[in-house]
Enzyme design. Structure first.
Site, PDB file in Angstrom:
ATOM      1  N   LYS A  24       0.829  -1.211   0.000  1.00  0.00           N
ATOM      2  CA  LYS A  24       0.000   0.000   0.000  1.00  0.00           C
ATOM      3  C   LYS A  24       0.863   1.260   0.000  1.00  0.00           C
ATOM      4  O   LYS A  24       0.603   2.195  -0.760  1.00  0.00           O
ATOM      5  CB  LYS A  24      -0.938  -0.024   1.221  1.00  0.00           C
ATOM      6  N   SER A  25       1.905   1.289   0.827  1.00  0.00           N
ATOM      7  CA  SER A  25       2.771   2.471   0.903  1.00  0.00           C
ATOM      8  C   SER A  25       3.434   2.761  -0.443  1.00  0.00           C
ATOM      9  O   SER A  25       3.498   3.909  -0.891  1.00  0.00           O
ATOM     10  CB  SER A  25       3.863   2.271   1.962  1.00  0.00           C
ATOM     11  N   ARG A  80       2.828   5.935  -3.242  1.00  0.00           N
ATOM     12  CA  ARG A  80       3.956   6.774  -3.644  1.00  0.00           C
ATOM     13  C   ARG A  80       4.255   6.653  -5.134  1.00  0.00           C
ATOM     14  O   ARG A  80       4.710   7.611  -5.756  1.00  0.00           O
ATOM     15  CB  ARG A  80       5.185   6.427  -2.790  1.00  0.00           C
ATOM     16  N   GLY A 116      -5.138   8.254   5.607  1.00  0.00           N
ATOM     17  CA  GLY A 116      -4.213   9.179   6.248  1.00  0.00           C
ATOM     18  C   GLY A 116      -2.977   9.423   5.405  1.00  0.00           C
ATOM     19  O   GLY A 116      -2.435  10.535   5.366  1.00  0.00           O
ATOM     20  N   SER A 129       7.048   9.199  12.478  1.00  0.00           N
ATOM     21  CA  SER A 129       5.957   9.070  11.510  1.00  0.00           C
ATOM     22  C   SER A 129       6.490   9.202  10.098  1.00  0.00           C
ATOM     23  O   SER A 129       6.989  10.258   9.705  1.00  0.00           O
ATOM     24  CB  SER A 129       4.894  10.143  11.753  1.00  0.00           C
ATOM     25  N   GLN A 148       4.624   9.231   7.514  1.00  0.00           N
ATOM     26  CA  GLN A 148       3.719  10.114   6.772  1.00  0.00           C
ATOM     27  C   GLN A 148       4.130  11.572   6.931  1.00  0.00           C
ATOM     28  O   GLN A 148       4.163  12.323   5.949  1.00  0.00           O
ATOM     29  CB  GLN A 148       2.280   9.915   7.251  1.00  0.00           C
ATOM     30  N   ASP A 172       2.080  -0.944  12.022  1.00  0.00           N
ATOM     31  CA  ASP A 172       0.806  -1.373  11.435  1.00  0.00           C
ATOM     32  C   ASP A 172       0.505  -2.845  11.709  1.00  0.00           C
ATOM     33  O   ASP A 172      -0.635  -3.289  11.529  1.00  0.00           O
ATOM     34  CB  ASP A 172       0.792  -1.115   9.926  1.00  0.00           C
ATOM     35  N   ARG A 220      -7.579  -3.117   9.661  1.00  0.00           N
ATOM     36  CA  ARG A 220      -6.691  -4.072  10.349  1.00  0.00           C
ATOM     37  C   ARG A 220      -7.396  -4.759  11.522  1.00  0.00           C
ATOM     38  O   ARG A 220      -7.087  -5.908  11.837  1.00  0.00           O
ATOM     39  CB  ARG A 220      -5.396  -3.384  10.779  1.00  0.00           C
TER      40      ARG A 220
END
Length: 427
Positions: A20-21, A25, A92, A166, A168, A312, A385
């Site tokens: 997902k990350s 990106r 987020g 973080s 993010q 996560d 999750r």
């Protein structure tokens, strides 16, 4: 929905959906590069689709034929003011990183999301962006979404020590720094996932990373690339734990991303005595095949600099700890409180309702095992999750039914979760 219980064993192999990350990106960098970027094995979960739609709204042409995504990049200087408010859904990652992208854009935007996102604090991003010259406002003193924002074509570089670990926030500031006049320095509290830094270099940009310090100059341009997204270790985590705790199980997971900033769960499984093996390791793609089988597990302590490497995965690691002999202590994980839900409280409540022995603390949990689990009603509260953790926990239930409320939240990151589970149950 009623979940499957009394599993006799899980067997078979799976190819895990795209990370997902990295999927988020790849859309962002593809949009900000010049030329056509192709992305294979992208995750088509709701969060990533939100990012894709936002960049379309910003004037980027993105084609998806179901196999390959093609992004016709426009560069930082080619983004257009959107006609409407930008819908970030539940994501987020989208709202925080795109805030950094839009920091250098001289137009008005409003970003909003669903009920869950509207409770997540954005001040950790807005405070440094204001220091760089961005006009941005949110709701309450924590800047909850929706956010109204007007960027600046003359962003000031920043020297900033992150108050929280973080990825993010770090990534948002990197995107802003790429548009600033001069060199910015960002110092992490703890090392977090480095996909943004990796991708800058993949797309032909430059930055210097020394320990926890990142130096990045503004005015860079990116060139289109071909991206292949590895499987998401955060999604694989549910099957890793299932294979360890469900009796008579052996699961082989192919093409799982093993970026060193994300593999904390593998270290924890080894510490707890789990049978886990990595093979077919690809050092360039940072991927591997991972095999797990039913194991006798013991409690452990989880804290310090490993936390950002498994933040996560902590919900499913908590379930793992309920099936280990002895006490497991999770600490330094207060960041869990500002995820899609307060994951400390929601995880403890869900698993305790099923018979676990979990005491929530200010920055984590104390789990005493091994405990048998029984039927209960569990609500995801819209957190994907929590949904997947409960579905794996249900496999261990011998007594009663597990009724999962708001199970559709799982589509955020893993739309094929239940079909993959069926395959392993009948493998």
């Amino acid at each position: 929905m009623k979940l499957e219980t009394k599993a006799q064993g899980l067997r078979g192999s799976l190819r895990i959906p795209g990370d997902k990350s990295i999927s988020h990106r790849s859309i962002m960098f593809g949009s900000l590069a010049k030329g056509v970027t192709t992305v294979r094995d992208i995750l088509r979960g709701e969060d990533v689709l939100s990012t894709m739609q936002v960049f379309r709204d910003l004037g980027v042409t993105i084609e998806d034929d179901g196999d390959v995504v093609r992004i016709h990049g426009v560069g930082f200087d080619g983004l257009k003011a959107p006609q409407n408010k930008l819908d970030m859904g539940n994501s987020g990652t989208s709202i925080r990183l795109i805030s950094g992208v839009l920091a250098g854009q001289d137009f008005d935007v409003e970003m909003f999301g669903d009920d869950s996102l509207s409770k997540r604090p954005m001040d950790r991003v807005t405070i440094p962006l204001r220091q760089m010259g961005v006009e941005v406002s949110g709701q309450t003193d924590r800047d909850l979404p929706p956010l109204k924002m007007h960027g600046s074509k003359s962003l000031k570089p920043i020297y900033y020590e992150l108050p929280v670990a973080s990825a993010q926030v770090k990534s948002a500031l990197i995107f802003a720094a790429l548009q600033a006049d001069g060199e910015s320095v960002i110092i992490e509290k703890e090392k977090t996932r480095n996909h943004t830094e990796d991708m800058i270099q993949q797309f032909g940009g430059q930055l210097q990373v020394e320990g926890k310090e990142i130096r990045i100059s503004g005015g860079q341009t990116f060139t289109a690339q071909e991206v292949v997204v590895p499987g998401d270790i955060s999604s694989a985590a549910f099957w890793l734990v299932a294979g360890l705790v469900v009796p008579n199980s052996k699961i082989v997971l192919k093409n799982v991303g093993i970026n060193e900033t994300r593999t904390g769960i593998i270290d924890v499984i080894k510490d707890m005595g789990g049978k886990i093996k990595l093979s077919d390791i690809d050092q360039v793609a940072k991927s591997a095949t991972i095999t797990v089988e039913t194991s006798e597990l013991k409690g452990t302590e989880i804290g310090g600099d490993i936390i950002p490497r498994l933040i996560d995965e902590l919900p499913i690691i908590t379930l793992l700890a309920t099936q280990a002999q002895g006490k497991t202590v999770i600490r330094d994980a207060e960041e869990l409180k500002v995820k899609e839900t307060d994951r400390i409280q929601v995880v403890a409540d869900a698993l305790n309702a099923m018979g676990a022995d979990i005491v929530p603390t200010e920055d984590g949990m104390i789990i005493t095992g091994k405990t048998p689990l029984h039927g209960a009603e569990v609500n995801t509260f819209g957190d994907h999750r929590i949904g997947m953790m409960t579905a794996i926990a249900a496999l261990l239930v011998q007594d009663g039914e597990v009724d999962l409320q708001r199970a559709e939240a799982i589509n955020t990151s893993y739309p094929s979760f239940f079909s993959d589970l069926e395959g392993l149950l009948h493998g």
